[in-house]
Structure formats: structure tokens, C-alpha cells
Design a protein around this motif. Structure first.
Motif, PDB file in Angstrom:
ATOM      1  N   THR A  65      14.830  36.935  -0.619  1.00 51.71           N
ATOM      2  CA  THR A  65      14.246  37.339  -1.919  1.00 51.71           C
ATOM      3  C   THR A  65      15.046  37.870  -2.837  1.00 51.71           C
ATOM      4  O   THR A  65      15.803  38.598  -2.657  1.00 51.71           O
ATOM      5  N   MET A  66      15.043  37.080  -3.932  1.00 53.14           N
ATOM      6  CA  MET A  66      15.908  37.660  -4.981  1.00 53.14           C
ATOM      7  C   MET A  66      15.144  38.488  -5.966  1.00 53.14           C
ATOM      8  O   MET A  66      13.672  38.490  -6.060  1.00 53.14           O
ATOM      9  N   ILE A  67      15.593  39.552  -6.296  1.00 53.47           N
ATOM     10  CA  ILE A  67      14.790  40.818  -6.971  1.00 53.47           C
ATOM     11  C   ILE A  67      15.696  41.057  -8.369  1.00 53.47           C
ATOM     12  O   ILE A  67      16.676  41.603  -8.093  1.00 53.47           O
ATOM     13  N   SER A  68      15.184  41.179  -9.355  1.00 55.36           N
ATOM     14  CA  SER A  68      15.781  41.473 -10.711  1.00 55.36           C
ATOM     15  C   SER A  68      16.042  42.800 -10.661  1.00 55.36           C
ATOM     16  O   SER A  68      15.619  43.489 -10.268  1.00 55.36           O
ATOM     17  N   ASN A  69      17.354  43.260 -11.583  1.00 56.83           N
ATOM     18  CA  ASN A  69      17.408  44.794 -11.760  1.00 56.83           C
ATOM     19  C   ASN A  69      16.347  45.336 -12.539  1.00 56.83           C
ATOM     20  O   ASN A  69      15.933  46.392 -12.433  1.00 56.83           O
ATOM     21  N   LYS A  70      15.601  44.619 -13.302  1.00 54.32           N
ATOM     22  CA  LYS A  70      14.402  45.153 -14.206  1.00 54.32           C
ATOM     23  C   LYS A  70      13.474  45.561 -12.879  1.00 54.32           C
ATOM     24  O   LYS A  70      12.715  46.369 -13.456  1.00 54.32           O
ATOM     25  N   ALA A  71      13.213  44.415 -12.079  1.00 58.14           N
ATOM     26  CA  ALA A  71      12.028  44.664 -11.014  1.00 58.14           C
ATOM     27  C   ALA A  71      12.547  45.956 -10.232  1.00 58.14           C
ATOM     28  O   ALA A  71      11.727  46.604  -9.685  1.00 58.14           O
ATOM     29  N   MET A  72      14.048  46.052  -9.827  1.00 57.77           N
ATOM     30  CA  MET A  72      14.392  47.241  -8.895  1.00 57.77           C
ATOM     31  C   MET A  72      13.952  48.551  -9.735  1.00 57.77           C
ATOM     32  O   MET A  72      13.401  49.493  -9.201  1.00 57.77           O
ATOM     33  N   ALA A  73      14.340  48.567 -11.143  1.00 56.37           N
ATOM     34  CA  ALA A  73      13.968  49.661 -11.630  1.00 56.37           C
ATOM     35  C   ALA A  73      12.393  50.035 -11.769  1.00 56.37           C
ATOM     36  O   ALA A  73      12.071  51.128 -11.743  1.00 56.37           O
ATOM     37  N   LYS A  74      11.686  48.988 -12.129  1.00 56.97           N
ATOM     38  CA  LYS A  74      10.109  49.326 -11.888  1.00 56.97           C
ATOM     39  C   LYS A  74       9.932  49.705 -10.457  1.00 56.97           C
ATOM     40  O   LYS A  74       8.931  50.548 -10.266  1.00 56.97           O
ATOM     41  N   ALA A  75      10.159  49.103  -9.459  1.00 59.20           N
ATOM     42  CA  ALA A  75      10.079  49.562  -8.022  1.00 59.20           C
ATOM     43  C   ALA A  75      10.144  51.001  -7.902  1.00 59.20           C
ATOM     44  O   ALA A  75       9.362  51.489  -6.851  1.00 59.20           O
ATOM     45  N   ALA A  76      11.063  51.352  -8.249  1.00 56.52           N
ATOM     46  CA  ALA A  76      11.594  53.072  -8.169  1.00 56.52           C
ATOM     47  C   ALA A  76      10.425  53.804  -8.740  1.00 56.52           C
ATOM     48  O   ALA A  76      10.440  55.278  -8.331  1.00 56.52           O
ATOM     49  N   THR A  77       9.589  53.473  -9.844  1.00 53.05           N
ATOM     50  CA  THR A  77       8.435  54.251 -10.186  1.00 53.05           C
ATOM     51  C   THR A  77       7.203  54.039  -9.561  1.00 53.05           C
ATOM     52  O   THR A  77       6.080  54.538 -10.063  1.00 53.05           O
ATOM     53  N   ALA A  78       7.233  52.971  -8.580  1.00 57.75           N
ATOM     54  CA  ALA A  78       6.097  52.576  -7.943  1.00 57.75           C
ATOM     55  C   ALA A  78       5.391  53.983  -6.964  1.00 57.75           C
ATOM     56  O   ALA A  78       6.388  54.697  -6.406  1.00 57.75           O
ATOM     57  N   LYS A  79       4.040  54.137  -6.929  1.00 58.17           N
ATOM     58  CA  LYS A  79       3.449  55.346  -6.360  1.00 58.17           C
ATOM     59  C   LYS A  79       2.944  54.956  -5.089  1.00 58.17           C
ATOM     60  O   LYS A  79       3.072  55.735  -4.147  1.00 58.17           O
ATOM     61  N   ALA A  80       2.686  53.598  -4.580  1.00 59.09           N
ATOM     62  CA  ALA A  80       2.432  53.270  -3.153  1.00 59.09           C
ATOM     63  C   ALA A  80       3.076  51.797  -3.115  1.00 59.09           C
ATOM     64  O   ALA A  80       2.296  50.886  -2.719  1.00 59.09           O
ATOM     65  N   PRO A  81       4.353  51.726  -2.953  1.00 53.75           N
ATOM     66  CA  PRO A  81       4.932  50.627  -2.686  1.00 53.75           C
ATOM     67  C   PRO A  81       5.028  50.075  -1.232  1.00 53.75           C
ATOM     68  O   PRO A  81       5.219  48.700  -0.992  1.00 53.75           O
ATOM     69  N   GLY A  82       4.575  50.941  -0.322  1.00 44.67           N
ATOM     70  CA  GLY A  82       4.293  50.117   0.933  1.00 44.67           C
ATOM     71  C   GLY A  82       5.552  50.831   1.842  1.00 44.67           C
ATOM     72  O   GLY A  82       6.788  51.204   1.157  1.00 44.67           O
ATOM     73  N   TYR A  83       5.534  50.850   2.896  1.00 38.44           N
ATOM     74  CA  TYR A  83       6.827  51.030   3.779  1.00 38.44           C
ATOM     75  C   TYR A  83       7.633  50.090   4.285  1.00 38.44           C
ATOM     76  O   TYR A  83       8.863  50.237   4.036  1.00 38.44           O
ATOM     77  N   TYR A  84       7.155  49.167   4.698  1.00 40.10           N
ATOM     78  CA  TYR A  84       8.024  47.951   5.292  1.00 40.10           C
ATOM     79  C   TYR A  84       8.712  47.134   4.219  1.00 40.10           C
ATOM     80  O   TYR A  84       9.953  46.879   4.252  1.00 40.10           O
ATOM     81  N   VAL A  85       7.719  46.539   3.535  1.00 39.82           N
ATOM     82  CA  VAL A  85       8.595  45.806   2.315  1.00 39.82           C
ATOM     83  C   VAL A  85       8.829  46.700   0.998  1.00 39.82           C
ATOM     84  O   VAL A  85       8.049  46.527   0.149  1.00 39.82           O
ATOM     85  N   ASN A  86       9.739  47.526   1.022  1.00 37.46           N
ATOM     86  CA  ASN A  86       9.931  48.605   0.017  1.00 37.46           C
ATOM     87  C   ASN A  86      11.120  48.224  -0.704  1.00 37.46           C
ATOM     88  O   ASN A  86      12.135  48.214   0.010  1.00 37.46           O
ATOM     89  N   PHE A  87      11.000  47.754  -2.010  1.00 35.46           N
ATOM     90  CA  PHE A  87      12.263  47.341  -2.549  1.00 35.46           C
ATOM     91  C   PHE A  87      13.325  48.265  -2.688  1.00 35.46           C
ATOM     92  O   PHE A  87      14.686  47.959  -2.445  1.00 35.46           O
ATOM     93  N   VAL A  88      13.117  49.342  -2.971  1.00 42.65           N
ATOM     94  CA  VAL A  88      14.065  50.485  -3.166  1.00 42.65           C
ATOM     95  C   VAL A  88      14.789  50.773  -1.866  1.00 42.65           C
ATOM     96  O   VAL A  88      16.123  50.754  -1.773  1.00 42.65           O
TER      97      VAL A  88
END
Length: 362
Positions: free
Chosen positions: A198-221
Motif C-alpha cells: 500500500t502506497m499512502i501519500s503524506n497528505k493522506a497520512m496527515a488526514k488519517a491522523a484526524t480520523a475519529k474511527a480509523p479502525g484497529y487493524y488497518v490503521n494508517f497512523v
């Protein structure tokens, strides 16, 4: 003797890679593991043409399709639907209670960029998901044209399922502005099932850091935090990592990237030529055919079961039936991973002979 696979995943795995996969196990928190992990990520970045994040998840690509929505969607998702797997991504949104709309066209067609532009112009969406290479129909989406549209909407995350294309069809992820690009190891990577690259952009990583319920297993941060230490948050598929490292080294340092992309294009050209000469017809609309697999229409009365049975019995190889809603209307032949042009030529000779012998014709 096993049947050699000419199906669009899982694919045939080279003996050298099977040997790498069978390497003795190491602990996933040891230096031995971290050495392999740290050597693999830079090679993956070269293959994906990115300077941003590449993470490894031990799951099928479906897991990261779900994770992408959970980590990134805070408003509403827009998803293309033109086959079984794009339909799945839309259904995943519903199962997670994530608001979503679909841009749907008939199977065999591609969603046009002007329709995408019109939908995004409403301002309703913060995530756009597209399947680059729809495995069920053999349709290759106009990713480059989608990229031009997305440049007008910098706040919309651009997520791509490249499951049956990554490592077979050139994807310049940074140049295209992709925020997520994902694929399992069992298709163009030429490996057994078990991991999702999985390729993930820096922009996506920054947004993932603000997710309220990103999940436990596939958690980008969480995954990035461990990736920075050359590890994964949870026990990874260590045998697949050994194989992935060996394959990446082969792709970059032995075959070469340009040669790999050319070989896949050559196999596509050869397959299309055979389809025409054998009297068949491709299922995708012209100009949107997959580079890595061909979805072919079954003529009336075509006995696919007999053909595939004879391929197995006489030559120890198999091709694939259709999938999903068009299972009985189509069959599929993969030309991906480490398959060669000569192997494809031999396959078509065998098919031609069986069709002639059994009087099963196009």
C-alpha cells in the motif's frame, strides 16, 4: 504435477520465489526481520515511483480497501462502479456506515473523467475511489485522466485499487497524485497470497491522523509508526515478505522496470492478436483494455468447461471462467506477473489444438 495457472490471481509463482517464501522463520521483532523489511520498502518505492509512504498489511486487498475509507473519509465517498470489485468497494462503505455515492456504468465500460468532474464539482465528497484494473471485466480505467480532474479538487483523497495491475502495469503514483494505491501480492507481484502492498501519500497520512474511527487493524497512523522502525504493528506474513523482497530485487535489479512494463504490453498485444485470429471478441470497450488480463466473450454454445478440462488433462495448465454477473458470458486469461511471451504463445497453441480436436469453436 500441479496445473500451471493462467488465471488472474492467484498466479503461478516462480520456483526461486517459492524457495524464498520457504526460508526459515525469524521473529518479527528481531533485527533479522527488520533487515528484510528495511531492504524491501525502498525497492517498493522505486517500483511504485514514490517518495512517500509504502506500508505492508497482512491481509487481502479488501482489508485495505475498507481501511482506506475508515482512515480517510470524514464527509462522503464517491466510488466508480463498473464490475464486481468496484461494486465491492461501494458495498464496503455501506457496511461501515460511511456515506457514499457511486458513479456506475455498465460492465465492460469505463467511467469517464467528465462524469467524475461533474460529480466532484458538487463539493459533497472528500474521498474518491476507483478500481484501476477491474479484474472481473478486464477494463482499465483512464487513471491519467482522473488524475487531471483530481488536481482541481485538492481536498479530495484519490484512492486506487490496483490489485491486478500493480507490478505489471506502470503506475507513477506520485506523478498521478494518488493518495492510496493498493494491491495484494497474489497477482502481478507473482507471489502467494498474504500481504497488501500500500502506497499512502503524506497528505493522506496527515488526514488519517484526524480520523475519529480509523479502525484497529488497518490503521494508517499506527502502521507508519511501526514502519518507521522497520516493523508492522501486528504479526506479518513473514514468508511473504521474504518472497516480496526477492521479487522486488528481481524486478528492479535483474529484469528492470522498463523491461517489465514492456513485457506485459507485449503479452497484451499477443493475446489481443490471438483473440482476433481465433474468432473471439474482447469484453471491454475498445481503448480501455487491461494490460495484465484479457476478458473474452463466450460465443453461443461455447464449452468453456471442456476446454479448461482438456488444458488441465493434457497440458497441466488452466485459464479462468468469467466472474460475478458475467461469469457465464465471459472467460479470462491472465498475462501477468512472471509469465513470458513464449509461455503465452504455447498456451494459445494448446487452446487452438483443443478447439480443433473437440470441435468447440469461437
Amino acid at each position: 504435477m500441479h496445473d500451471r495457472l493462467f488465471i488472474p490471481g492467484p498466479v503461478e509463482v516462480r520456483p526461486e520465489l517459492l524457495k524464498a517464501v520457504a526460508s526459515p522463520q525469524v521473529g518479527h521483532r528481531t533485527q533479522a526481520y527488520m533487515d528484510v523489511h528495511s531492504a524491501t520498502i525502498p525497492l517498493l518505492k522505486k517500483i511504485l515511483y514514490t517518495e512517500q509512504e509504502v506500508l505492508l498489511f497482512t491481509c487481502s486487498a479488501t482489508g485495505v480497501m475498507e481501511g482506506s475509507l475508515r482512515n480517510l473519509c470524514q464527509k462522503k465517498a464517491l466510488l466508480t462502479v463498473n464490475g464486481a470489485f468496484s461494486k465491492r468497494w461501494y458495498q464496503i462503505a455501506g457496511f461501515n456506515g460511511i456515506p457514499a455515492d457511486k458513479l456506475e456504468v455498465p460492465m465492460g465500460k469505463a467511467v469517464m473523467p467528465e462524469d467524475l468532474d461533474k460529480a466532484l464539482a458538487t463539493g459533497q465528497y472528500d474521498v474518491f475511489c476507483a478500481v484501476f484494473n477491474e479484474t472481473s471485466t478486464g477494463v482499465r480505467a483512464p487513471l491519467e485522466k482522473y488524475s487531471e480532474v483530481l488536481k482541481k479538487y485538492p481536498d479530495v483523497m484519490f484512492c486506487v485499487d490496483a490489485v491486478s495491475a500493480m507490478a505489471g502495469d506502470k503506475i507513477e503514483t506520485d506523478k498521478l497524485g494518488l493518495d492510496v494505491c493498493l494491491a495484494g501480492t497474489q497477482k502481478c507481484w507473482g507471489l502467494p497470497t498474504g500481504m497488501c502492498v500500500t502506497m499512502i501519500s503524506n497528505k493522506a497520512m496527515a488526514k488519517a491522523a484526524t480520523a475519529k474511527a480509523p479502525g484497529y487493524y488497518v490503521n494508517f497512523v499506527d502502521a507508519k509508526k511501526y514502519n518507521d522502525k522497520h516493523q508492522t504493528p501486528h504479526t506479518p506474513a513473514i514468508p511473504i515478505l521474504f518472497g516480496l523482497h526477492a521479487q522486488c530485487n528481481h524486478i528492479v535489479n535483474v529484469e528492470g522496470l522498463d523491461n517489465r512494463w514492456k513485457r506485459h504490453l507485449d503479452m497484451q498485444k499477443l493475446t489481443h492478436q490471438w483473440v482476433k485470429e481465433a474468432g473471439f471478441e474482447l469484453f471491454p470497450e475498445k481503448g480501455y483494455e487491461s494490460v495484465t488480463l484479457s476478458c473474452i466473450k463466450k460465443p453461443d454454445g461455447f464449452d468453456f468447461k471442456t476446454l479448461n478440462g482438456q488444458l488441465s488433462k493434457k497440458h497441466h495448465c488452466v485459464i479462468s471462467n468469467g466472474y460475478g454477473d458475467i461469469k457465464e458470458q465471459t472467460f479470462r486469461i491472465a498475462h501477468m506477473a512472471d509469465t513470458t511471451v513464449d509461455e503465452m504463445k504455447q498456451l494459445f497453441k494448446w487452446i487452438d489444438a483443443i478447439l480443433a480436436e473437440t470441435h468447440v469453436s469461437a
